[in-house]
Design an enzyme around this catalytic site. Structure first.
Site, PDB file in Angstrom:
ATOM      1  CG  HIS A 286      -6.235  25.683  20.769  1.00 48.55           C
ATOM      2  ND1 HIS A 286      -5.458  26.461  21.580  1.00 48.55           N
ATOM      3  CD2 HIS A 286      -6.847  24.793  21.584  1.00 48.55           C
ATOM      4  CE1 HIS A 286      -5.565  26.049  22.832  1.00 48.55           C
ATOM      5  NE2 HIS A 286      -6.410  25.027  22.858  1.00 48.55           N
TER       6      HIS A 286
ATOM      7  CG  ASP B 202      -2.754  31.596  12.820  1.00 49.88           C
ATOM      8  OD1 ASP B 202      -3.087  30.594  13.481  1.00 49.88           O
ATOM      9  OD2 ASP B 202      -1.577  31.914  12.603  1.00 49.88           O
TER      10      ASP B 202
HETATM   11  P1  ADQ Z   1       0.027  27.365  16.040  1.00 48.54           P
HETATM   12  O1  ADQ Z   1      -0.547  27.164  14.683  1.00 48.54           O
HETATM   13  O2  ADQ Z   1       1.204  26.556  16.385  1.00 48.54           O
HETATM   14  O3  ADQ Z   1      -1.078  27.210  17.182  1.00 48.54           O
HETATM   15  P2  ADQ Z   1       0.877  30.095  17.068  1.00 48.54           P
HETATM   16  O4  ADQ Z   1      -0.218  30.623  17.888  1.00 48.54           O
HETATM   17  O5  ADQ Z   1       1.542  31.145  16.251  1.00 48.54           O
HETATM   18  O6  ADQ Z   1       0.398  28.974  16.058  1.00 48.54           O
HETATM   19  O7  ADQ Z   1       2.023  29.435  17.938  1.00 48.54           O
HETATM   20  C1  ADQ Z   1       1.809  28.684  19.071  1.00 48.54           C
HETATM   21  C2  ADQ Z   1       3.088  28.659  19.908  1.00 48.54           C
HETATM   22  O8  ADQ Z   1       4.167  28.016  19.213  1.00 48.54           O
HETATM   23  C3  ADQ Z   1       3.560  30.071  20.250  1.00 48.54           C
HETATM   24  O9  ADQ Z   1       3.825  30.147  21.633  1.00 48.54           O
HETATM   25  C4  ADQ Z   1       4.803  30.262  19.411  1.00 48.54           C
HETATM   26  O10 ADQ Z   1       5.802  31.041  20.040  1.00 48.54           O
HETATM   27  C5  ADQ Z   1       5.319  28.868  19.201  1.00 48.54           C
HETATM   28  N1  ADQ Z   1       5.993  28.793  17.889  1.00 48.54           N
HETATM   29  C6  ADQ Z   1       5.461  29.026  16.682  1.00 48.54           C
HETATM   30  N2  ADQ Z   1       6.391  28.923  15.726  1.00 48.54           N
HETATM   31  C7  ADQ Z   1       7.555  28.614  16.336  1.00 48.54           C
HETATM   32  C8  ADQ Z   1       8.886  28.378  15.892  1.00 48.54           C
HETATM   33  N3  ADQ Z   1       9.222  28.479  14.616  1.00 48.54           N
HETATM   34  N4  ADQ Z   1       9.826  28.085  16.827  1.00 48.54           N
HETATM   35  C9  ADQ Z   1       9.498  28.015  18.134  1.00 48.54           C
HETATM   36  N5  ADQ Z   1       8.267  28.235  18.615  1.00 48.54           N
HETATM   37  C10 ADQ Z   1       7.303  28.525  17.739  1.00 48.54           C
HETATM   38  C11 ADQ Z   1      -2.488  26.915  17.238  1.00 48.54           C
HETATM   39  C12 ADQ Z   1      -3.379  27.767  16.320  1.00 48.54           C
HETATM   40  C13 ADQ Z   1      -3.140  29.252  16.581  1.00 48.54           C
HETATM   41  C14 ADQ Z   1      -3.373  29.563  18.062  1.00 48.54           C
HETATM   42  C15 ADQ Z   1      -2.613  28.599  18.963  1.00 48.54           C
HETATM   43  C16 ADQ Z   1      -3.000  28.760  20.431  1.00 48.54           C
HETATM   44  O11 ADQ Z   1      -3.144  27.457  14.953  1.00 48.54           O
HETATM   45  O12 ADQ Z   1      -3.997  30.040  15.772  1.00 48.54           O
HETATM   46  O13 ADQ Z   1      -2.933  30.876  18.340  1.00 48.54           O
HETATM   47  O14 ADQ Z   1      -2.869  27.245  18.602  1.00 48.54           O
HETATM   48  O15 ADQ Z   1      -4.385  28.638  20.601  1.00 48.54           O
END
Ligand code: ADQ
Length: 456
Positions: free
Chosen positions: A156, A364
């Site tokens: 991820h 990211d």
């Molecule tokens: P994350 O680093 O957590 O994930 P992201 O893809 O932006 O980054 O978010 C994952 C999920 O968490 C999203 O569904 C988002 O809505 C939710 N989320 C993020 N911030 C939040 C907040 N403040 N409050 C509530 N919900 C929140 C990791 C990798 C990413 C990759 C994902 C999926 O770092 O690059 O996109 O896995 O593979």
């Protein structure tokens, strides 16, 4: 029909009316429900001594298998190696990377324990799909137990460039573990290229343009499978939330002003300090937007036990405080920094109510917030996505305004441009973005991965 066996560090709540779930959970659960299967991972519990047998729970045709960790395992495997070594290194922060032998040993030991727990559960014909950097050695451990099933892995996070990976002690072992899977899935071609370069530079093997890899005497497939969102569901949810009490309260608090929104886990990879500096630039260089827009950053803390995470919040509070001190008026607050989290439904409503989605990670894997922001817009009056060119999502979302997050002045100016964009251009860009997200949603993502695994 052969079963799907999913292994990840944490398991999403399955069938228990828990919190509404994100893309990955929706995609994985959909696949498990269709085919029947098993989801194994850490329960989230830390115990004195781990039970002899994992806990099983069954929901229809899905079996959930939970393992507990001891404090030592949590410290070495989860905090120490996964989040103290691999996470920073994979996000190009060798300066924040820490390494110790006991952490590596703990990481390997937990992977071995996961493999042992799986051994008793697997049946002929099962396909195993392992997720993320916590579990890279799992294939090696399963093969050591003489398990000959098809093994797939999805990373991820980004996979770093060769020069960065070379900074991770025992990097050769990590890559050899990866090459032990039959299919290694990455978010983007950039990540596949990282692995290809490493194999070439270190003379371990090759990956051709079709993704056929050969290294360490093994054959595997390495390809990009950009993760996506449950597009149709989010579109409905955002429309439903438009008149919800939460969104009404937000609009009332904005009093006719426009909103720029940022939503992230509090993490150094997300570029939050520079983002706030970009907002400062907006108010400094484009005074017409003072009193006319506010920036709301939602960033609940994560991994708070790690010292690399402790200062981020303080730094953000300092910058927001300074900018608010400089520009705030008796009836206007330029920046709202919120460190609590909200439900996915509420966030969907907040995205819809925002004129700009500001997504500026320094790097990211994908960044699902960018995709979610787009899906939640009103197609008749959509907001504009301002997106870092270093998010994996930038490869697909070419209807967004692309920025270099390190150039915070340019980011501020781009936001100013976005605030002045005509309705016609906003609609056109939104349509381009939605065409992609409708075609390539979470179901398309997991089906593409499953097809690749079935084909080996
Ligand atoms: P994350 O680093 O957590 O994930 P992201 O893809 O932006 O980054 O978010 C994952 C999920 O968490 C999203 O569904 C988002 O809505 C939710 N989320 C993020 N911030 C939040 C907040 N403040 N409050 C509530 N919900 C929140 C990791 C990798 C990413 C990759 C994902 C999926 O770092 O690059 O996109 O896995 O593979």
């Amino acid at each position: 029909m052969s079963r799907l066996v999913v292994v990840s560090n944490r398991i999403a709540p399955v069938g228990e009316g828990g919190p509404p779930q994100g893309g990955l959970a929706v995609g994985v659960l959909e696949a498990l429900r269709e085919q029947g299967g098993v989801w194994l991972g850490w329960s989230g519990k830390i115990v004195e001594t781990v039970p002899d047998k994992p806990r099983f729970r069954t929901f229809g045709n899905i079996t959930v298998v939970e393992l507990d960790l001891t404090q030592a395992e949590y410290d070495t495997y989860y905090l120490g190696y996964a989040n103290g070594t691999l996470w920073p290194a994979f996000h190009y922060r060798l300066d924040l990377m820490e390494f110790s032998r006991p952490n590596l040993v703990g990481y390997q030991a937990v992977n071995k324990r996961f493999a042992k727990a799986l051994e008793g559960l697997l049946r002929p014909g099962d396909r195993v799909w392992v997720h993320d950097y916590h579990l890279i050695p799992l294939a090696t451990e399963l093969r050591a137990l003489d398990i000959q099933l098809k093994l797939g892995f999805f990373l991820h996070t980004p996979f770093p460039a060769a020069q960065v990976l070379l900074g991770v002690p025992w990097h050769r072992d990590l890559v050899e573990h990866l090459a032990t899977y039959d299919v290694v899935g990455f978010q983007t071609e950039r990540d596949v290229a990282g692995l290809r370069d490493y194999l070439m530079v270190e003379n371990h093997g090759t990956i051709d343009q079709e993704g056929n890899g050969e290294a360490f005497g093994r054959k595997f497939v390495a390809k990009a499978f950009p993760i996506s969102i449950e597009t149709a569901g989010l579109v409905r949810q955002a429309a439903d939330m438009e008149n919800s009490p939460q969104v009404k309260r937000l609009r009332a608090a904005m009093r006719g002003r426009r909103l720029i929104i940022g939503v992230d886990r509090l993490d150094y990879s997300k570029g939050l300090v520079r983002r706030i500096q970009a907002v400062e630039r907006l108010f400094e260089a484009h005074p017409q937007f003072r009193s006319a827009v506010s920036f709301m950053q939602i960033a609940p803390p994560t991994r708070g036990e790690l010292h690399q995470y402790r200062n981020i919040r303080q730094e953000l509070e300092q910058h927001s405080g300074r900018i608010n001190g400089k520009y705030a008026d008796y009836d206007w607050m330029p920046i709202r920094y919120i460190s609590r989290s909200y439900s996915r439904r509420t966030l969907a409503g907040f995205y819809r109510a925002s004129a700009i989605g500001l997504v500026t990670p320094l790097i990211d894997g994908m960044n699902l917030v960018a995709k979610e922001y787009v899906a939640c817009q009103d197609p008749e009056d959509p907001g504009v996505l301002v997106l870092s060119c270093f998010a994996g999502a930038a490869r697909e979302l070419d209807g967004a305004l692309m920025v270099n997050p390190y150039d915070f002045e340019a980011v501020g100016d781009t936001v100013a441009g976005a605030l002045q964009m005509t309705l016609g251009e906003r609609r056109e860009r939104h349509k381009t973005l939605m065409d992609r997200l409708k075609r390539w949603d979470i179901t398309a993502w997991r089906k593409a991965f499953e097809a690749a695994l079935a084909a080996v």
